[in-house]
Design a protein around this motif. Structure first.
Motif: not given
Length: 148
Positions: A93-95, A120-122, A67-75, A125-134
């Motif tokens: 899901a992609i975290y 590719h983590f940075e 139930i605990l995921t890290s950045i970049g994990e695909v589940v 994060e940019t892509v994730g925030e873009r989708i969150w906002l848009n």
């Protein structure tokens, strides 16, 4: 070692390595289903998570669950209590951040089956925030065949 390539409609691509030692059946089912094309959306409950529904022919078993995921994990997630129901919901899901996987029902176990390369983590994060906002965005996951 099997690898996949996750590409978003704005052109960002993320190579990821399958965790065949940790989730062999999940890796096999996802690999067989590739390429996958869908519309990804931001999680409502699990924080920094982009996800999309899938439909597999044969449901993977519980593997490498957490139930605990890290950045970049695909589940892989599904309604685990409904294991014999043919209409069970399934999601990849992609975290893009460390999170606690949950839904409106509480904690949700997931199979961690792939890891995006840390370089590719940075950008992730940019892509994730873009989708969150848009809102939603198209996504494609395909086999990554590299020269040996």
């Amino acid at each position: 070692m099997k690898r996949i390539l996750i590409t978003f409609e704005n052109g960002e691509s993320f190579p990821a390595t399958l965790k065949e030692d940790k989730a062999p059946q999940t890796c096999e089912k996802v690999w067989e289903a590739l390429p996958l094309c869908s519309v990804v959306r931001h999680s409502r409950w699990s924080g920094r998570d982009l996800n999309f529904a899938i439909k597999s022919n044969d449901l993977p078993k519980r593997e490498n669950q957490t139930i605990l995921t890290s950045i970049g994990e695909v589940v892989y997630w599904r309604d685990w209590p409904l294991e014999t129901d043919s209409k069970v919901n399934e999601v990849i899901a992609i975290y893009y951040g460390a999170e606690h996987t949950r839904s409106n029902k509480g904690d949700e176990l997931v199979n961690v089956f792939a890891q995006i390369d840390y370089t590719h983590f940075e950008l992730l994060e940019t892509v994730g925030e873009r989708i969150w906002l848009n809102g939603t965005e198209k996504i494609k996951i395909e086999k990554l065949i590299e020269n040996e």
